[in-house]
Scaffold this motif. Structure first.
Motif: not given
Lengths: 422, 422
Positions: A64-65, A68-69, A72, A75, B75, B94-96, B99
């Motif tokens: 999951r992390e 998330m990483l 970016s 982005r 992030r 982790s959450f933005t 979120q």
């Protein structure tokens, strides 16, 4: 006026200069009167750098992390691309996968697209904006967590978005002029293929042609979305991937090209008792370990022992996982041993109608034999014949087959040939 | 068992090693039996590097896209921090900002928090997880676009989240041991302040003490959220910012400290006609340009000309914008000229009850005069006296005032003193 979805890979947006060049290309499409939606990968080596960072912090980062990483990366590239377009006087808005409505399942690292609801993209287009969408990422339907789509994810995002928006074409930009009859680094006389059907392209992709990922072609085929694979360095027509071309020599065998793949390994399960269900147990064990098997060959069992050998190929990166999973069921199955060979290569001939033309198979095997190359495994489909050979023999086999089927061009079109990014 | 919100700035998570160290600190709080929510800034210089990238692509990047770009910074840090915690055997998610339910207005680059709906954070805590939240960012209520909160944004995120979750304390980690009576780089004898009220802390922050941003203290005061400012390098108690301490010498003037600020500039509007509404026009013009004015001084108008001078201070970075905005209304107002001075510094004495103790003001001015420093402007509040002096005289004025009010410690506590990140 058309709606065009364009996808640019990581090498096309590797630095500020490349981003500005891509922005100009996008704006010129917009100025031609088209609506444009752009899908973009992370800049150059960003993903690898982020993975390095993760490994510094944890030897086994939670999926999951990691997602998330990694997300970016896009982005950054998408925001920069939107800025570069704005600087050319056109409005551009960037959207994450989640904002663009790319809904996936919850399998972090290799999520599958469940639905695409591109309401915000549609609004942006209607406002006259150019929409920039992060490739490779989505949001999990259940947990609302950020996911990544895994290999081929950016191309698949582009095709899925194009389909959901009812786009006229999905253009995949790369650093070569299209799909070639063979890797020009091996066969300098390889020719660009102007048109290819989804089915043949899927076989090409599955057999190692790295320009388009199998998954993205499957998606395009399901929705009938035409893909135009072309170079971001020229305005030449590339390769159109679409429904089979009608009317053209339908009953003749048409050879599209010769693909090869050096990324696989071969595992042989030696001495499997020849009982009902043993093969099923082996492959369901591998499926549980989420390993994609490619070719499978089972020999006729030796009458004396009533035991057989089962060989299969798989991505080399999954090799150790597969060996571990199989060793766990060794006693249950009762096989003798496992043999692992990662020095293999796969060479495939792809083309329509070859099944009904036995001469094709004979000519293919003959050309490889003439090149002095030994065939270790064989697998065939309606439109493909693949052989496994020693890794060192791949070039010779590709070259021989390409020549045998008169695919060599009088003039060399391709200059560079490389894999696409994500 | 308490619910603790911890905030770590960019320098605390500058590289993989720092991230692992912070992870250990977080885990030790969790192991003490507390629920932990962490707010984290972008790693070290990430934000500056992203801004550099943006400038390479566009001289004037659109604010929406700049926010999209910059939010990739947190992030990265939050995902890495979650991985590092997982590696220590604790679950972290982790959450933005989006979120985490940080809802803002639509002012890109300096959005204001409208609401915090931390449902997913609450779920994570209830599941026994440590929640890691991106500081500095939120999502616009109307457009659903990603926003950044601007200066002090990460601290404000932490306090806002702590308030919404009903946390017991919001710990702000920095590289010093707390808030000091003066900048120890100027006054080596400065002492750590063990407790300070919101009001005094707000004055300290507004007057240049860089450890906590005014905005975050305002938020904490509104919700009565105690802030504990402490060092991420030690386990010592730092400075508690909370409601005024009861019972302790309520009627005496208690001087908290001497703050200074070298980041401002002074503009004097010369020869403003002394008519009703002229000052209002000037400051509404500046407000429209989104410029925050600090001190304002208007002299009594000269009887002969019926004109007056209005001086004010403002962030130096807004200087050119203010000059431009004022020149546009020069004819309408009819003022003579503008004078701009960016070589100023502000020195402020902060403490409760000073308004009712005239001796405080006299002693403050006297100490500055004794140091041979000329005072250019004066502004006072219930708990603060500020003077503008020549930038080169700031150190002398701070030192003199600190000594005059017996703030010097017998022993020097502080070693390093630096501004916090975002």
């Amino acid at each position: 006026m058309a709606l065009v979805v364009q996808k640019y890979g990581g090498s096309s947006v590797a630095d500020a200069e490349s981003i500005k060049r891509v922005a100009q290309r996008i704006v010129s499409t917009k100025r031609d009167g088209h609506d444009v939606v752009v899908v973009v990968s992370a800049m150059g080596d960003t993903t690898d750098e982020l993975i390095d960072l993760a490994n510094k912090v944890s030897p086994l980062p939670p999926a999951r992390e990691l997602d998330m990483l990694l997300t970016s990366g896009e982005r950054i590239s998408m925001a920069l691309l939107a800025m570069a377009i704005a600087n050319l006087g056109h409005e551009a808005r960037s959207f994450t996968g989640s904002q663009a409505g790319v809904i996936t399942d919850g399998t972090h690292g290799r999520a599958r697209i469940i639905d695409v609801t591109p309401g915000r993209i549609r609004d942006a287009i209607d406002d006259g904006s150019i929409a920039i969408v992060a490739g490779f990422q989505g949001v999990s339907q259940d947990s609302k967590d950020i996911t990544t789509l895994g290999r081929g994810g950016s191309d698949t995002t582009a095709v899925a978005l194009a389909a959901a928006l009812g786009a006229d074409v999905c253009e995949i930009y790369t650093d070569v002029d299209g799909i070639f009859t063979a890797d020009p680094r091996i066969v300098p006389a390889a020719r660009r293929i102007p048109d290819i059907s989804y089915e043949e392209m899927m076989e090409m992709a599955a057999c190692g042609a790295k320009i388009l990922h199998l998954r993205c072609v499957e998606y395009a085929r399901r929705y009938g979305m035409p893909i135009h694979v072309r170079s971001s360095f020229s305005h030449k027509t590339g390769t159109w991937v679409k429904n089979s071309i009608e009317g053209s020599q339908m009953e003749q065998a048409i050879i599209s090209g010769v693909a090869h793949d050096r990324s696989e390994a071969k595992i042989t399960v030696v001495g499997v008792p020849d009982k009902v269900g043993e093969a099923a147990t082996i492959f369901s064990t591998l499926a549980d370990a989420e390993i994609n098997i490619d070719m499978i060959v089972q020999n006729v069992s030796a009458a004396a022992t009533n035991r057989t050998d089962i060989s299969f190929t798989l991505p080399r990166t999954d090799g150790q996982t597969a060996i571990k999973a199989l060793n766990k069921i060794k006693e249950r199955i009762g096989f003798d041993s496992l043999r692992y060979d990662d020095q293999i290569g796969k060479v495939s001939l792809i083309g329509a109608g070859m099944r009904s033309h036995p001469g094709v198979t004979a000519k293919f095997f003959g050309s490889i034999a003439d090149a002095g190359v030994n065939i270790e495994m064989i697998s065939t489909s309606e439109i493909r014949i693949s052989v496994v050979v020693d890794q060192d023999d791949v070039d010779a086999a590709v070259t021989a087959a390409h020549r045998a089927f008169d695919l060599d061009a009088d003039q060399v079109e391709a200059v560079v040939y490389g894999g696409s990014g994500r």
